[in-house]
Design an enzyme around this catalytic site. Structure first.
Site, PDB file in Angstrom:
ATOM      1  N   ARG A 130       0.820  -1.245   0.114  1.00  0.00           N
ATOM      2  CA  ARG A 130      -0.087   0.023  -0.024  1.00  0.00           C
ATOM      3  C   ARG A 130       0.895   1.184   0.111  1.00  0.00           C
ATOM      4  O   ARG A 130       1.932   1.431   0.843  1.00  0.00           O
ATOM      5  CB  ARG A 130      -0.976  -0.002   1.364  1.00  0.00           C
ATOM      6  CG  ARG A 130      -1.912   1.113   1.093  1.00  0.00           C
ATOM      7  CD  ARG A 130      -3.057   1.278   2.316  1.00  0.00           C
ATOM      8  NE  ARG A 130      -2.181   1.654   3.374  1.00  0.00           N
ATOM      9  CZ  ARG A 130      -2.259   1.152   4.562  1.00  0.00           C
ATOM     10  NH1 ARG A 130      -2.834   0.347   4.765  1.00  0.00           N
ATOM     11  NH2 ARG A 130      -1.500   1.762   5.507  1.00  0.00           N
ATOM     12  N   GLU A 148       4.455   7.206   2.721  1.00  0.00           N
ATOM     13  CA  GLU A 148       5.239   6.024   2.920  1.00  0.00           C
ATOM     14  C   GLU A 148       4.785   5.012   1.855  1.00  0.00           C
ATOM     15  O   GLU A 148       3.650   5.048   1.325  1.00  0.00           O
ATOM     16  CB  GLU A 148       5.309   5.711   4.373  1.00  0.00           C
ATOM     17  CG  GLU A 148       3.790   4.878   4.906  1.00  0.00           C
ATOM     18  CD  GLU A 148       3.949   4.694   6.465  1.00  0.00           C
ATOM     19  OE1 GLU A 148       4.935   4.706   6.893  1.00  0.00           O
ATOM     20  OE2 GLU A 148       2.895   4.362   6.890  1.00  0.00           O
ATOM     21  N   ASN A 150       4.257   0.714   2.216  1.00  0.00           N
ATOM     22  CA  ASN A 150       4.016  -0.413   3.149  1.00  0.00           C
ATOM     23  C   ASN A 150       4.173  -1.686   2.474  1.00  0.00           C
ATOM     24  O   ASN A 150       3.432  -2.045   1.418  1.00  0.00           O
ATOM     25  CB  ASN A 150       2.860  -0.488   4.000  1.00  0.00           C
ATOM     26  CG  ASN A 150       2.358   0.921   4.442  1.00  0.00           C
ATOM     27  OD1 ASN A 150       2.798   1.232   5.666  1.00  0.00           O
ATOM     28  ND2 ASN A 150       1.688   1.891   3.842  1.00  0.00           N
ATOM     29  N   SER A 155      -3.401  -3.160   5.790  1.00  0.00           N
ATOM     30  CA  SER A 155      -4.565  -3.458   6.147  1.00  0.00           C
ATOM     31  C   SER A 155      -5.684  -2.822   5.701  1.00  0.00           C
ATOM     32  O   SER A 155      -5.495  -1.821   4.874  1.00  0.00           O
ATOM     33  CB  SER A 155      -4.431  -3.359   7.655  1.00  0.00           C
ATOM     34  OG  SER A 155      -4.326  -2.030   8.215  1.00  0.00           O
ATOM     35  N   LYS A 327      12.177   2.964   6.244  1.00  0.00           N
ATOM     36  CA  LYS A 327      11.978   4.316   5.765  1.00  0.00           C
ATOM     37  C   LYS A 327      13.283   4.625   5.275  1.00  0.00           C
ATOM     38  O   LYS A 327      13.431   5.512   4.727  1.00  0.00           O
ATOM     39  CB  LYS A 327      12.033   5.073   7.071  1.00  0.00           C
ATOM     40  CG  LYS A 327      10.417   4.720   7.841  1.00  0.00           C
ATOM     41  CD  LYS A 327       9.209   4.983   6.872  1.00  0.00           C
ATOM     42  CE  LYS A 327       7.956   4.767   7.566  1.00  0.00           C
ATOM     43  NZ  LYS A 327       7.494   3.349   7.942  1.00  0.00           N
ATOM     44  N   LYS A 401      11.500  10.290  11.394  1.00  0.00           N
ATOM     45  CA  LYS A 401      10.777   8.821  11.239  1.00  0.00           C
ATOM     46  C   LYS A 401      11.934   8.056  11.488  1.00  0.00           C
ATOM     47  O   LYS A 401      12.756   7.875  10.936  1.00  0.00           O
ATOM     48  CB  LYS A 401      10.364   8.847   9.873  1.00  0.00           C
ATOM     49  CG  LYS A 401       9.211   9.607   9.443  1.00  0.00           C
ATOM     50  CD  LYS A 401       8.553   9.025   8.138  1.00  0.00           C
ATOM     51  CE  LYS A 401       7.282   9.611   7.865  1.00  0.00           C
ATOM     52  NZ  LYS A 401       6.602   9.290   6.587  1.00  0.00           N
ATOM     53  N   GLU A 405       6.901   0.697  11.171  1.00  0.00           N
ATOM     54  CA  GLU A 405       5.513   0.538  10.825  1.00  0.00           C
ATOM     55  C   GLU A 405       4.519   0.406  12.045  1.00  0.00           C
ATOM     56  O   GLU A 405       4.634   0.297  12.997  1.00  0.00           O
ATOM     57  CB  GLU A 405       5.432  -0.871   9.822  1.00  0.00           C
ATOM     58  CG  GLU A 405       6.572  -1.002   8.998  1.00  0.00           C
ATOM     59  CD  GLU A 405       6.432   0.098   7.908  1.00  0.00           C
ATOM     60  OE1 GLU A 405       5.313   0.680   7.639  1.00  0.00           O
ATOM     61  OE2 GLU A 405       7.479   0.190   7.034  1.00  0.00           O
ATOM     62  N   GLY A 406       3.197   0.816  11.302  1.00  0.00           N
ATOM     63  CA  GLY A 406       2.229   0.806  12.324  1.00  0.00           C
ATOM     64  C   GLY A 406       1.765   2.283  12.953  1.00  0.00           C
ATOM     65  O   GLY A 406       0.651   2.057  13.589  1.00  0.00           O
ATOM     66  N   ARG A 498      -8.327   7.139   4.621  1.00  0.00           N
ATOM     67  CA  ARG A 498      -8.259   7.347   6.116  1.00  0.00           C
ATOM     68  C   ARG A 498      -8.491   8.892   6.393  1.00  0.00           C
ATOM     69  O   ARG A 498      -7.712   9.669   6.130  1.00  0.00           O
ATOM     70  CB  ARG A 498      -7.399   6.483   6.756  1.00  0.00           C
ATOM     71  CG  ARG A 498      -7.307   5.190   7.042  1.00  0.00           C
ATOM     72  CD  ARG A 498      -5.814   4.497   7.393  1.00  0.00           C
ATOM     73  NE  ARG A 498      -4.826   4.951   6.524  1.00  0.00           N
ATOM     74  CZ  ARG A 498      -3.582   4.444   6.625  1.00  0.00           C
ATOM     75  NH1 ARG A 498      -3.244   4.038   8.016  1.00  0.00           N
ATOM     76  NH2 ARG A 498      -2.671   4.673   5.679  1.00  0.00           N
TER      77      ARG A 498
END
Length: 523
Positions: A130, A148, A150, A155, A327, A401, A405-406, A498
């Protein structure tokens, strides 16, 4: 690229808002657009015996049609880029090797991968990716800029499709007031989004390449996962549309159950509920865990990860592909000539774009690079020293950064200088590089001002009007690394929007900061 977005959201009377909330909540619960409820820290994780509506928006959020289409059109080039990074051991060693000295999690992942990569029996890799973007507002236009990329546990594919379907339903059933804005009456403004179907099809393609119709897909999950319905939506789609069975286990469970046959390298998992039945052979290992240090509570979880990696099952992702999503890799790709080498280099392997790299051009490279904002290392190179100067003198322009992740890990704006000072003051061993080298500095993206929406936190049933920022994710499926052309896939696979209140720098759907939204395309 429009210079303005419509005034948003349309005005509602209290009665209209209550009706819209009722219809949205009922639709979400009826269609599995849901999460498990929050459980007390001291209590056991909840069983999926009841659910709450996922955080949602009452209206879709306006998004420039041209930028939405541009983001989708770039996905196959991004898929190819990260597939080729994962296949370049020398590049990963150089980039992650520097980070590994100051980041124990990345260091463990890289060291474990190096220890087994020469003996891995399965060359095929599966990526469910993603690429996340924010709109950047300049004086005259909006354009997407990448946040970023992924490569593990990307998800919300199932819930994203349901969000778009919900907004279409609301437009049809509450048209008397939902159509108060002309943009909402345009049927073409609601993009088709089949992320659930596309991602399940990607897992099925990996299963098919594995070549055993009796094998199953393994979904590796976190203990106490609240986002189970998003995951199970993919599992149900796999079975109903593709006839592929799947099983779910945590790392701890796999540590007790998983076996690799020493001769065939098949990954086998017995079902503890049917101990006399033959174990299941695993065709694809799909990770919805393993991306954060808390997933590895001891060396046992690392041993389990390596055990799975050494099997014949196709991994989604491999350890190499997970490392490719760091990253630091994102920052290195932005250096002059690096992107060009990966996308145009004649020696790069075919990952689904035709013979060699022939189907990519400098125009494609320029289009990818145009989505990037400023990226700098935090080392002692010339670029790194400039980054340190910028972070100290103009911190309001940047985000720091780490290799995580997350969400919830970044350092923003004026918090950066004291955080760097704290890192510098922490004890270290003689000869170790500064701990800041485990980070990159990224120029902040400035989203459009003045866009609002009604957001509903999961389970609360009480909308709040928020000044919002929306992040667009584009999914991709990439199957690569095999010698057979049938094992090569490269395609876009739907989108995710989102939306969160502007007051929060970080996102997070499960913790209630972001809502799962859908775009309303405007010209």
């Amino acid at each position: 690229m429009p210079a303005t977005l419509p005034a948003w959201p349309p005005a509602l009377t209290p009665e209209q808002q209550a009706e819209l909330l009722l219809e949205a909540s009922a639709y979400a619960l009826a269609h599995g657009f849901t999460l498990l409820p929050v459980h007390p820290p001291s209590g056991p994780p909840p069983a999926p015996t009841h659910a709450i509506a996922a955080p949602l928006s009452l209206f879709p959020t306006p998004f420039p049609r041209s930028e939405y289409e541009r983001a989708r059109s770039l996905q196959t080039a991004y898929n190819a880029l990260y597939a080729r990074v994962a296949l370049d051991q020398e590049f990963i060693d150089r980039v992650i090797g520097s980070v590994a000295k100051v980041d124990t999690f990345q260091g463990e992942l890289w060291t474990r991968w190096k220890g087994v990569r020469a003996e891995l029996p399965q060359p095929v890799q599966l990526g469910i990716f993603r690429s996340d973007y924010l709109l950047h507002a300049s004086e005259s236009s909006f354009e997407i800029k990448q946040v970023e990329f992924n490569t593990i546990a990307a998800s919300f594919g199932a819930l994203s499709q349901k969000a778009g379907e919900m907004h279409r339903f609301l437009a049809q059933t509450t048209g008397a007031f939902y159509g108060a804005a002309p943009e909402l009456a345009d049927a073409t403004a609601y993009p088709d989004n089949h992320s659930l179907e596309e991602l399940a099809a990607g897992l099925a393609q990996g299963w098919k390449v594995y070549g055993n119709k009796d094998a199953v897909v393994l979904v590796v999950v976190q203990e106490g996962e609240r986002n189970v319905f998003d995951q199970r939506g993919l599992q149900y789609e796999l079975l109903s549309k593709h006839g592929v069975r799947s099983v779910r286990y945590t790392f701890a469970e796999l540590g007790r159950l998983a076996q690799v046959d020493p001769s065939s390298k098949h990954l086998l998992i017995p079902n503890p509920l049917t101990p006399n039945a033959p174990p299941s052979e695993i065709a694809v290992v799909y990770y919805r865990a393993a991306y954060t240090p808390t997933d590895y509570t001891s060396s046992k979880e690392w041993d389990t990860r390596v055990l799975l990696e050494r099997s014949l099952a196709i991994k989604c992702p491999t350890m190499a592909l997970q490392l490719a999503g760091a990253k630091k890799v994102q920052q290195e790709l932005a250096l002059p000539g690096v992107l060009e080498d990966f996308l145009l280099g004649s020696s790069r392997p075919d990952v689904g774009l035709g013979a060699g790299a022939g189907s990519l051009t400098q125009e494609d490279v320029d289009a990818v690079r145009a989505t990037w904002t400023g990226l700098w290392p935090m080392d002692d190179s010339e670029e790194g020293l400039e980054a340190q100067r910028l972070a100290e003198t103009h911190p309001e322009r940047f985000v720091l950064k780490p290799q995580r992740e997350g969400g919830g890990n970044n350092i923003y704006r004026t918090d950066i200088p004291p955080y760097l000072a704290k890192l510098a003051a922490e004890p270290s061993n003689p000869g170790d590089p500064p701990k800041r080298e485990g980070y990159i500095l990224m120029e902040l993206i400035e989203p459009p001002q003045g866009v609002h929406n009604w957001l509903v936190r999961g389970g609360e049933g009480k909308p709040r009007l928020a000044d919002v920022v929306s992040e667009l994710g584009v999914y991709g499926v990439s199957l690569f690394g095999g010698k057979d052309a049938k094992s090569i896939v490269n395609r876009s696979a739907g989108t995710l929007l989102r939306t969160k209140g502007r007051e929060s720098d970080e996102g997070g759907v499960a913790i209630g900061i972001s809502s799962i939204d859908s775009p309303l395309l405007v010209n």
